[in-house]
Scaffold this active site. Sequence first.
Site, mmCIF file in Angstrom:
data_model
loop_
_atom_site.group_PDB
_atom_site.id
_atom_site.type_symbol
_atom_site.label_atom_id
_atom_site.label_comp_id
_atom_site.label_asym_id
_atom_site.label_seq_id
_atom_site.Cartn_x
_atom_site.Cartn_y
_atom_site.Cartn_z
ATOM 1 N NE ARG A 337 63.892 18.786 37.211
ATOM 2 C CZ ARG A 337 65.125 18.921 36.747
ATOM 3 N NH1 ARG A 337 65.904 17.857 36.611
ATOM 4 N NH2 ARG A 337 65.588 20.113 36.422
ATOM 5 C CG HIS A 338 59.877 22.394 35.079
ATOM 6 N ND1 HIS A 338 60.860 22.456 34.110
ATOM 7 C CD2 HIS A 338 60.486 22.640 36.265
ATOM 8 C CE1 HIS A 338 62.005 22.766 34.691
ATOM 9 N NE2 HIS A 338 61.819 22.868 36.000
ATOM 10 C CG ASN A 344 65.715 23.178 32.693
ATOM 11 O OD1 ASN A 344 64.566 22.731 32.643
ATOM 12 N ND2 ASN A 344 66.266 23.580 33.833
ATOM 13 N NE ARG A 389 61.675 26.159 36.203
ATOM 14 C CZ ARG A 389 61.908 27.221 36.969
ATOM 15 N NH1 ARG A 389 61.356 28.401 36.676
ATOM 16 N NH2 ARG A 389 62.670 27.124 38.043
ATOM 17 C CD GLU A 409 64.216 24.149 42.133
ATOM 18 O OE1 GLU A 409 63.730 23.775 43.229
ATOM 19 O OE2 GLU A 409 64.860 23.378 41.402
ATOM 20 C CG HIS A 478 60.496 23.842 40.340
ATOM 21 N ND1 HIS A 478 60.676 24.576 39.208
ATOM 22 C CD2 HIS A 478 59.285 24.222 40.850
ATOM 23 C CE1 HIS A 478 59.641 25.386 39.022
ATOM 24 N NE2 HIS A 478 58.778 25.188 40.018
#
Length: 574
Positions: A337-338, A344, A389, A409, A478
């Site tokens: 994931r980023h 977040n 991201r 995403e 994502h």
Amino acid sequence: MQQPDAAAATPSGASKSLPGTPAAAPPAISTAAPRAPAAAAAAAPAYALPTCKLACVMVGLPARGKTYIARKVARYLTWLGHHSRIFNVGNYRRDAVGAMQPSEFFDPDNEEFARQRAEVAINALNDMIGWLDKLDDDDEKSLSGSLNFQPPSASVREGPLKTPTSATPTQSTRVDEASKKPPGSASTASPGGRPSAAYSSTDHAGGAARVALYDATNSTPERRLFIMEQCREHGIDVMFIESVCDDPKIIVKLSSPDYKGADPEKAVEDFQSRIRFYEKTYQTLDRSEAEGTISFVKLINVGSQVIVNNVRGYIQSRIVYFLMNLNITPRSFYFSRHGESMFNVMQRIGGDASLSPRGEQFAKRLPEIVIRNLGEGTRLTVWTSTLRRTKETARHLHVPKVAWKQLDELDSGVCDGLTYEEIEARYPADFEERDSDKFNYRYHGGESYRDLVHRLEPVILELERHYEPNHSIMIIGHQAVLRAIYAYFLNIPHERLPYIKVPLHTVVKLTPKAYGCEEERFSADIAAVDTHRERGTPLNPSPRLNPSGLAHTHSLAPSSLDVVSPLGRISLNN
Ligand code: F6P
């Protein structure tokens, strides 16, 4: 397994025998009235989708990767939302006569052994036809809800096979491992051996096909004609998939339970003798079979040449396209994931936020984790989404990069930018609905996980097609996107897919193996918020931090014992 009732053999009462076997009491295949497609079609409105029932019949000498191919096709179709199931004749044989049979058991000139082998092949065929013939209630509901599907006549729905094997609990025990669902999943075979549908009627994107894979050598035209005739009587399309390998350099993987615990040298010797017995009668697929009506795809030396004959329709074409992209080059894929984003941290979903300071720290650590792992001489290409991201996370990796829109995403539509608490407050009914069927729930103006799977199909095909040795792909993606990709490789059912844990700041390495996937996880040891929310759990009042986990976890597919044979490398395991 009980044998089919001979009296219920065919409408004419004549029992049918598998060609190439002695006449002595081959089990009869029971057939009831064939379905009447014309009548069903007449009753159906013009816009109803036809049901697709397809038998993919594997062809080829032993150790040509038939089981591997069948499993991959089944996994791909299941991931796309179709019903697929493997009927492996080897499993039926082992059930019936035990695994430890000497190669003579496969001698076509030995009448008794040939009869026994024909019997198990027909049992598997009967079960397969029974499964394909059964449109269970859930299937009908799922199709009829949005597509005005007309169920076929009751006699078809009941299934024509009188054999008790066709829908008994024992059937599921003979189904290939790869097509089993874990307990508790909605698509687990019911006590009747029937899978229940895994999706709701309101969000069905198209007709779900039912595809069976009949995994055996099926090495003579007579046997293939017999299978075609049996299937056609039940309105089942047949497509043969042959794997031909004559290149000794090609690595042929055999993971046979037949040699469990056997001395490897003796096992290879015995196996080669078994292949020689099959070679006595084996004939490659020919377009003249079944008076030129045969449909097939022939894979020569694992995709170096593909011959396609008489293939029609959407599902068959998709399977052919998938097979054309298969290759067996050993490779690993990296997924991450980023880094943690500002959204977040604020517990907001979607958006296009930049990395948080901890996320930036992860981006800087990433090259060290990945490059160390790749080893010398392995190139890397990074695929990101088009969102900030992921690109920011990739920016310290000085390797070629490709930004895919497909990797963006899950689109959360009107909920984009909200916290889960805000979604629950503003759209309580939706919030509940998503919890009750997360895979199918589609955000207003956005997507469902089912939509996402279809969006990601080209990415999966590109990964499958990727054939360069010493060149790895890393996807920086994502949460939802990586769940969907991970579910493909690990064969995780749709109900569990939206709950797969893909923590931040962790690199996942997947190495596809002959019959599974090896997984390694590398934690960067940089804390991050936990964005995972279990079904029905209360919302977190404040962001939780992922504990910095183990630096490296490793889960292995069954290890292989590789033995070099004239065919190449044979792997004896299980
Ligand atoms: O929270 C991070 C995130 O990537 C969101 O942007 C996305 O909507 C969500 O995860 C998907 O996870 P879930 O389907 O569990 O809500």
